[in-house]
Design a protein around this motif. Structure first.
Motif, PDB file in Angstrom:
ATOM      1  N   ARG A 224       0.547  -1.275  -0.316  1.00 18.46           N
ATOM      2  CA  ARG A 224      -0.057   0.159   0.194  1.00 18.46           C
ATOM      3  C   ARG A 224       0.873   1.328   0.265  1.00 18.46           C
ATOM      4  O   ARG A 224       1.977   0.717   0.722  1.00 18.46           O
ATOM      5  CB  ARG A 224      -1.258  -0.133   1.074  1.00 18.46           C
ATOM      6  N   VAL A 225       0.301   2.471  -0.661  1.00 21.42           N
ATOM      7  CA  VAL A 225       1.045   3.626  -0.595  1.00 21.42           C
ATOM      8  C   VAL A 225       0.370   4.672  -0.063  1.00 21.42           C
ATOM      9  O   VAL A 225      -1.304   4.583  -0.273  1.00 21.42           O
ATOM     10  CB  VAL A 225       1.215   3.934  -2.163  1.00 21.42           C
ATOM     11  N   ASN A 226       0.886   5.394   0.513  1.00 25.81           N
ATOM     12  CA  ASN A 226      -0.437   6.273   1.315  1.00 25.81           C
ATOM     13  C   ASN A 226      -1.061   7.191   0.094  1.00 25.81           C
ATOM     14  O   ASN A 226      -0.215   7.348  -1.086  1.00 25.81           O
ATOM     15  CB  ASN A 226       0.544   7.847   2.105  1.00 25.81           C
TER      16      ASN A 226
ATOM     17  N   HIS B 124      -6.728   6.568   3.417  1.00 25.18           N
ATOM     18  CA  HIS B 124      -5.576   6.916   4.020  1.00 25.18           C
ATOM     19  C   HIS B 124      -4.314   6.301   2.763  1.00 25.18           C
ATOM     20  O   HIS B 124      -3.408   6.729   2.976  1.00 25.18           O
ATOM     21  CB  HIS B 124      -5.634   5.870   5.258  1.00 25.18           C
ATOM     22  N   ASP B 125      -4.607   4.977   2.791  1.00 26.71           N
ATOM     23  CA  ASP B 125      -3.634   4.273   1.626  1.00 26.71           C
ATOM     24  C   ASP B 125      -4.477   3.719   0.664  1.00 26.71           C
ATOM     25  O   ASP B 125      -6.013   3.053   0.797  1.00 26.71           O
ATOM     26  CB  ASP B 125      -2.235   3.260   2.217  1.00 26.71           C
ATOM     27  N   ILE B 126      -3.525   3.350  -0.346  1.00 24.97           N
ATOM     28  CA  ILE B 126      -4.740   2.078  -1.057  1.00 24.97           C
ATOM     29  C   ILE B 126      -3.404   1.350  -1.689  1.00 24.97           C
ATOM     30  O   ILE B 126      -1.716   1.466  -1.328  1.00 24.97           O
ATOM     31  CB  ILE B 126      -4.520   2.979  -2.452  1.00 24.97           C
TER      32      ILE B 126
ATOM     33  N   PRO C 185     -11.006  -2.294 -16.567  1.00 27.77           N
ATOM     34  CA  PRO C 185      -9.641  -2.229 -17.741  1.00 27.77           C
ATOM     35  C   PRO C 185      -9.587  -0.632 -17.408  1.00 27.77           C
ATOM     36  O   PRO C 185      -7.848  -0.941 -16.930  1.00 27.77           O
ATOM     37  CB  PRO C 185      -9.863  -2.531 -19.054  1.00 27.77           C
ATOM     38  N   ASN C 186      -9.889   0.451 -18.081  1.00 29.57           N
ATOM     39  CA  ASN C 186      -8.449   1.830 -18.000  1.00 29.57           C
ATOM     40  C   ASN C 186      -9.040   1.904 -16.240  1.00 29.57           C
ATOM     41  O   ASN C 186      -7.737   2.849 -16.326  1.00 29.57           O
ATOM     42  CB  ASN C 186      -9.579   2.613 -18.676  1.00 29.57           C
TER      43      ASN C 186
ATOM     44  N   TYR D  52      -2.837   1.884 -11.528  1.00 28.27           N
ATOM     45  CA  TYR D  52      -1.205   1.386 -11.616  1.00 28.27           C
ATOM     46  C   TYR D  52      -0.219   2.558 -11.674  1.00 28.27           C
ATOM     47  O   TYR D  52       0.601   2.086 -10.871  1.00 28.27           O
ATOM     48  CB  TYR D  52      -0.842   0.506 -13.189  1.00 28.27           C
ATOM     49  N   ARG D  53      -0.865   3.522 -12.393  1.00 27.87           N
ATOM     50  CA  ARG D  53      -0.419   4.528 -12.322  1.00 27.87           C
ATOM     51  C   ARG D  53      -0.227   5.998 -11.052  1.00 27.87           C
ATOM     52  O   ARG D  53       0.441   6.226 -10.816  1.00 27.87           O
ATOM     53  CB  ARG D  53      -0.956   5.911 -14.046  1.00 27.87           C
ATOM     54  N   VAL D  54      -1.072   5.482 -10.264  1.00 28.73           N
ATOM     55  CA  VAL D  54      -1.317   6.684  -8.890  1.00 28.73           C
ATOM     56  C   VAL D  54      -0.192   5.582  -7.631  1.00 28.73           C
ATOM     57  O   VAL D  54       0.409   5.822  -7.054  1.00 28.73           O
ATOM     58  CB  VAL D  54      -2.694   6.386  -8.519  1.00 28.73           C
TER      59      VAL D  54
END
Length: 117
Positions: free
Chosen positions: A13-15, A35-37, A98-99, A105-107
């Motif tokens: 996870r990332v903030n 908080h995170d994803i 899909p999009n 992924y970019r985030v």
């Protein structure tokens, strides 16, 4: 609220703090304290968590407007937390358009680089 025990995450996870809308049971709920994803889910800070097992659709708006970017899919509430004042719920993404998967992924990639800096 019961506490989650153990860590069974498959994805790191990332903030990530952003608005999130959850549609379930004919209602749309707005949360502004994530908080995170990760590629598998998101943690939402809230004093009024949905019940574990609740399912529905989610929308995370990355950039508002007519040409805005959003992440959409389906979720399931996996856990509820109440640890030392940190209340919230963990959502698993059960389906991602899909999009939206590409945008998610970019985030995560961008935020992981920001945290490493």
């Amino acid at each position: 609220m019961p506490e989650k025990t153990g860590n069974k995450r498959k994805f790191s996870r990332v903030n990530f703090i952003i608005d999130l809308d959850l549609a379930t049971g004919g209602s749309t709920l707005h949360y502004d304290r994530t908080h995170d994803i990760s590629m598998g889910g998101i943690f939402v800070k809230t004093d009024e968590a949905l019940k574990v097992g609740t399912e529905g659709a989610f929308t995370i708006v990355l950039s508002p407007g007519e040409d805005g970017v959003s992440i959409k899919g389906k979720f399931r509430v996996a856990s509820i937390f109440d640890k030392g004042g940190a209340k919230g719920m963990g959502l698993n993404f059960t389906e991602i358009e899909p999009n939206s998967s590409v945008e998610l992924y970019r985030v995560i990639k961008f935020n992981s680089h920001m945290q490493d800096a």
